[in-house]
Design an enzyme around this catalytic site. Structure first.
Site, PDB file in Angstrom:
ATOM      1  N   ASP A 441      28.715  38.697  40.909  1.00 55.42           N
ATOM      2  CA  ASP A 441      29.941  38.224  41.543  1.00 55.42           C
ATOM      3  C   ASP A 441      30.159  39.034  42.815  1.00 55.42           C
ATOM      4  O   ASP A 441      29.782  40.208  42.883  1.00 55.42           O
ATOM      5  CB  ASP A 441      31.133  38.393  40.592  1.00 55.42           C
ATOM      6  CG  ASP A 441      32.438  37.938  41.224  1.00 55.42           C
ATOM      7  OD1 ASP A 441      32.605  36.739  41.440  1.00 55.42           O
ATOM      8  OD2 ASP A 441      33.299  38.804  41.503  1.00 55.42           O
ATOM      9  N   GLU A 443      33.189  40.033  45.836  1.00 61.87           N
ATOM     10  CA  GLU A 443      34.572  39.994  46.287  1.00 61.87           C
ATOM     11  C   GLU A 443      34.562  40.067  47.818  1.00 61.87           C
ATOM     12  O   GLU A 443      33.793  40.853  48.404  1.00 61.87           O
ATOM     13  CB  GLU A 443      35.381  41.148  45.706  1.00 61.87           C
ATOM     14  CG  GLU A 443      35.484  41.119  44.187  1.00 61.87           C
ATOM     15  CD  GLU A 443      36.192  39.888  43.657  1.00 61.87           C
ATOM     16  OE1 GLU A 443      37.071  39.357  44.387  1.00 61.87           O
ATOM     17  OE2 GLU A 443      35.857  39.432  42.556  1.00 61.87           O
ATOM     18  N   HIS A 588      39.684  40.082  39.311  1.00 61.68           N
ATOM     19  CA  HIS A 588      39.067  39.824  40.620  1.00 61.68           C
ATOM     20  C   HIS A 588      38.338  41.067  41.142  1.00 61.68           C
ATOM     21  O   HIS A 588      38.365  41.359  42.329  1.00 61.68           O
ATOM     22  CB  HIS A 588      40.101  39.338  41.634  1.00 61.68           C
ATOM     23  CG  HIS A 588      40.610  37.959  41.347  1.00 61.68           C
ATOM     24  ND1 HIS A 588      39.868  36.823  41.596  1.00 61.68           N
ATOM     25  CD2 HIS A 588      41.777  37.536  40.794  1.00 61.68           C
ATOM     26  CE1 HIS A 588      40.563  35.762  41.232  1.00 61.68           C
ATOM     27  NE2 HIS A 588      41.708  36.168  40.735  1.00 61.68           N
ATOM     28  N   ASP A 593      34.730  40.716  36.400  1.00 61.56           N
ATOM     29  CA  ASP A 593      34.652  39.258  36.413  1.00 61.56           C
ATOM     30  C   ASP A 593      33.354  38.736  35.820  1.00 61.56           C
ATOM     31  O   ASP A 593      33.347  37.703  35.137  1.00 61.56           O
ATOM     32  CB  ASP A 593      34.812  38.737  37.846  1.00 61.56           C
ATOM     33  CG  ASP A 593      36.254  38.800  38.326  1.00 61.56           C
ATOM     34  OD1 ASP A 593      37.104  39.320  37.572  1.00 61.56           O
ATOM     35  OD2 ASP A 593      36.538  38.355  39.455  1.00 61.56           O
TER      36      ASP A 593
END
Length: 900
Positions: A441, A443, A588, A593
């Protein structure tokens, strides 16, 4: 199903509740019989109660010790478990807790490990002893035979302790509540592995399907063996020349010296076997053959079915040797180690300069406790007065090891999952191209103006063994952007990553090697990675002038779960899914996540697995409550999609959606113009064009089973078949309609988020409020409605109407979310008025409540449609042209509000 009616005071709503049976995962602990005639005594009962659709606990767990009539049954082993004589002395007898246990189990779906042959029998015996009828289940989920059949014997004998160890869940405690929670965790892991293997057979090596060249070469599962077809074929030399004798034809016996061409056959073919999940008992053993070459072998535990086959082979081979005069000592193929049957798998060494270093490397790969999948031949030998069966390994597949011993393990970087600084250099980074799945993931910053791109602020990944779902490593790092000004207040509110945090972080150029090694050559997994995360990774590598990592394949859980699980959680974003399954808030942050992503995947896969395992029980005739066949369009049966099953083969073709050009309106009863779909298609795919990622047909809503047949999901609508049917007056009137395949179009869509509650600002001709709610809509529904809006507006203009066309779809917010109004009509009869829309409430447990309102009360109605809630909608499309305004109105026929 059971139904309850709850009525309150006058003027309030009446609720009709349809209850779905809950799952009672339970376990019993008993005494250990000290003799063949002694019976087991119930000492502890424990159960948890789950909603089968969300796997959330819907009631407090129930656990109780049970005092036996004879405390002498308490052994030292039970004392070590914590079931002590003192604790049982203070416990109630079974008679006193029988009502509670009956209430816990009766009418529910029973689930547990080996409950059919053990736990349920203990319960029945306990009730029989007190002269009461036992509880009866609504259905049974016995995970021992179920997982043995679907998951195979990858964990050996498939006992709970072995399964827990296989998935690295810790030791089994042998206390009821601990064991049922472990049982649920094991079920989640098995279901997820099977789900991934079924949907991505080309990517993931699961079960037996990833060895087609071996399976086609005659390697048989022990369950496929017929003992009556096993024979010993013996070749020998005599004065008459070479002859062959089968063990079933034992005429004219005479002594001879056996040669190395002895063979055990099954159906006249040399016997070759495969077995999954054999536990390594002893590591690599090094001996020498007659030529001084190394003979390598490992000792593994074997399951019952393989033991039966090898014992039979051992017996007929030994008998054959004795009948033909062999004086060699027979060495049995199966040995007992700690009451566990074991065999030695031997390896043939072709390399002439085999060294101690090579042996050391092999020793590292085969640790005691590791699991291997073995493909081996069954061969006979007679050498230096020793004879027997030798199992010669042709192929061995070692399962990923636990994190504490895995060769690919890497240390987590400093500050993972926090807002503090941290780089990727704190631990060892694995080499690219490993067998693990890389769940990752990113950000990013939040763009503040049109044309501004995303800046990468954090990258995080976990490496997961695809066969055991063990996390074998993790990596996370903050990334300093080129311009710290991109870290805005909106960005901080989104993920909590501040300018101070990234100011001390490394630039992407400094961590690019680590990111590349984590991702390149592996299967990538994540939520919406195809559309978002993948693009950010490629952009980051392009900025530093380096080629990006390339995946072996992709598992994007957003389209995957949307298609397989349906929109039960609304927009299917990670936050919505986590809330649906009670997993807490999404942080987040990258590592948090991806771990949440893995948990969500486990929950979805398990729910689908349970629905497939109990199709007769988990078949609630409600909106979006099961994965089933598509609804019938306009009374004509559409091609059916089979119910999801645990081991179904996925559809090899990607799902495509087509949007065609706007067609001219036609007169009612006129001839429809022929359309060539090939010239009008504009395929819109939910997933990337990566060849390996193929998804089957999505399944979301069953309108027909809800009493609303003829309602179509957006994915079932073919835009080539949409037309405006206009009466001879050629002006939009109530007789004008939008049709799909000749019938008025009606749609259904699940998980629409309410943007604004009940509005009363619009009035009808009598001064009564026209009620409606504003909801977000997904892309597939938006495209269908835009198409309808386009052809309806063109039809209005062609008819000569001068009314202003009111667009059906409005867009709100920074991201321009498409929204529509769902109108709730009122039906007036004299002075009384009622709602023309059926309204339901779906509880978190999965129960559906039908709300019956005694009168129209806007305030009461508004309390149900709260902003942010999710609603499942069935609605029709109606055209209007009134007071110089024209457009399409969506009239709700049925609304199901989902409780938070």
């Amino acid at each position: 199903m059971s139904y309850t009616s709850m009525e309150e005071g006058e003027g309030s709503s009446r609720v009709m509740v349809e209850e779905e049976p809950k799952i009672a995962f339970f376990d019993v602990e008993t005494s250990m019989p000290r003799g063949p005639r002694e019976r087991r005594t119930l000492l502890e009962f424990g159960s948890i109660f789950l909603c089968p659709r969300q796997l959330v606990e819907v009631a407090e767990p129930f656990v109780t010790l049970v005092r036996p009539s004879d405390l002498g049954v308490v052994t030292e082993e039970l004392e070590r478990k914590g079931i002590t004589r003192g604790a049982l002395e203070d416990a109630p007898p079974f008679y006193d807790v029988a009502d509670n246990i009956h209430n816990a189990l009766h009418g529910r779906i029973w689930a547990g490990h080996n409950i059919i042959s053990f736990d349920s029998e203990i319960i029945r015996e306990a009730f029989a002893e007190i002269g009461r009828s036992p509880p009866e289940p609504k259905g049974m989920i016995d995970t021992l035979p179920l997982l043995t059949q679907t998951f195979g014997r990858r964990a050996g004998n498939m006992k709970m302790a072995n399964l827990a160890d296989y998935f690295n869940l810790g030791p089994q405690i042998h206390r009821s509540l601990y064991d049922v929670r472990m049982n649920l965790d094991v079920l989640k892991c098995c279901s997820t592995v099977l789900f991934l293997e079924d949907n991505f057979p080309e990517l993931l090596s699961g079960g037996l399907r990833h060895f087609p060249e071996l399976l086609s070469g005659g390697f048989l599962n022990p369950n496929d063996i017929s003992l009556e077809f096993i024979q010993v074929s013996i070749s020998f030399s005599s004065c008459l020349g070479k002859r062959s004798l089968n063990s079933g034809l034992r005429t004219n016996p005479f002594p001879y010296e056996f040669e190395r061409s002895l063979c055990i056959k099954h159906n006249d073919d040399p016997l070759q076997l495969h077995c999954i999940g054999l536990r390594v008992h002893y590591e690599v053993s090094l001996n020498q053959n007659s030529e001084g070459r190394p003979k390598l072998s490992i000792v593994v535990d074997i399951p019952k079915n393989l033991r039966q086959v090898l014992e039979f082979c051992d017996e007929i081979a030994k008998t054959t040797f004795r009948e033909f005069g062999s004086t060699s000592e027979w060495r049995q193929v199966i040995k007992e180690y700690g009451n566990r049957p074991c065999v030695r798998l031997n390896g043939n060494i072709r390399k002439k300069d085999f060294s101690k270093a090579d042996v050391a490397e092999l020793e590292f790969m085969f640790f005691p406790g590791d699991m291997v999948d073995a493909f081996f031949s069954v061969e006979l030998y007679n050498y230096k007065n020793n004879a027997g069966i030798r199992l010669v390994a042709k192929k061995l597949v070692v399962h990923c090891r636990h994190p504490d011993t895995a060769a690919m393990e890497m240390a987590t970087s400093a500050g993972e999952g926090t807002s503090g600084g941290g780089g990727g250099g704190g631990g060892a980074v694995p080499e690219a191209g490993g067998p693990e799945i890389a769940f990752f993931d990113v950000e990013t910053s939040v763009p503040q103006r049109a044309g501004q791109g995303y800046a990468l602020l954090e990258f995080g990944a976990i490496l997961v063994c695809p066969r055991r779902l063990v996390v074998v490593g993790s990596y996370a790092t903050l990334v300093r952007p080129g311009d710290l000004g991109v870290v805005s207040a909106a960005s901080v509110r989104c993920n909590g990553i501040t300018r101070d945090a990234v100011a001390a972080a490394p630039a992407f150029r400094d961590v690019a090697d680590a990111v590349y090694s984590v991702l390149h050559g592996r299967v990538w997994a994540g939520h919406n990675i195809v559309r978002f995360d993948l693009a950010r990774i490629r952009e980051a590598f392009a900025e530093i002038g380096r080629p990006p990592p390339e995946p072996k394949g992709m598992i994007d859980t957003l389209p995957l779960l949307t298609q397989k699980f349906g929109r039960r959680a609304g927009d299917m974003k990670m936050a919505s899914l986590a809330n649906y399954f009670g997993l807490g808030r999404q942080s987040h942050r990258s590592l948090d996540d991806v771990r949440m992503n893995l948990e969500v995947l486990k929950y979805c896969a398990t729910v689908l697995f349970l629905e497939a395992s109990l199709p007769g029980v988990l078949t609630v005739e409600n909106l979006v409550e099961r994965a089933i066949t598509r609804s019938q369009a306009n009374g004509a049966a559409s091609p059916e999609v089979p119910k999801p099953v645990a081991r179904s083969s996925p559809d090899s073709s990607k799902r495509q959606r087509t949007i065609s050009r706007v067609d001219n309106a036609i007169q009612a009863g006129g001839n429809q113009q022929s359309i060539d779909p090939a010239t009008n298609k504009e395929p819109i795919e939910l997933i990337s064009n990566i060849e390996e990622m193929t998804l089957g047909s999505g399944i979301q809503i069953d309108a027909s089973s809800s009493g609303f047949s003829g309602f179509l999901e957006p994915d079932d609508v073919s835009t080539e078949s949409i037309q405006i049917s206009v009466p001879s007056s050629y002006r939009l009137t109530r007789k004008t309609s939008i049709k799909h395949k000749g019938s008025p179009i009606q749609l259904c869509c699940a998980g629409l988020r309410i943007q604004f509650g009940v509005s009363t600002k619009f009035l009808d001709s009598a001064g009564r409020p026209k009620l409606n709610i504003l909801v977000d809509i997904p892309e597939n529904l938006s495209k269908i409605l835009e198409f309808c809006d386009g052809i309806a507006q063109k039809s209005s203009q062609d008819s000569g109407s001068t009314s202003e066309w009111r667009p059906l779809i409005k867009k709100y917010g920074y991201v321009n979310r498409p929204t529509v109004r769902l109108h709730i009509p009122t039906i007036v009869s004299g002075e009384a008025a009622t709602y023309g829309t059926d309204i339901y409430q779906k509880e978190a447990s999965g129960n559906i409540q039908k709300l019956v309102f005694s009168k129209v009360d806007v305030a009461e109605l508004d309390s149900w449609f709260v902003r942010g809630n999710m609603v499942d909608a069935f609605f029709s499309l109606e055209l209007y042209d009134y007071e110089e305004n024209a457009g399409i109105r969506l009239v709700a026929k049925k609304l199901v509000v989902q409780s938070k």
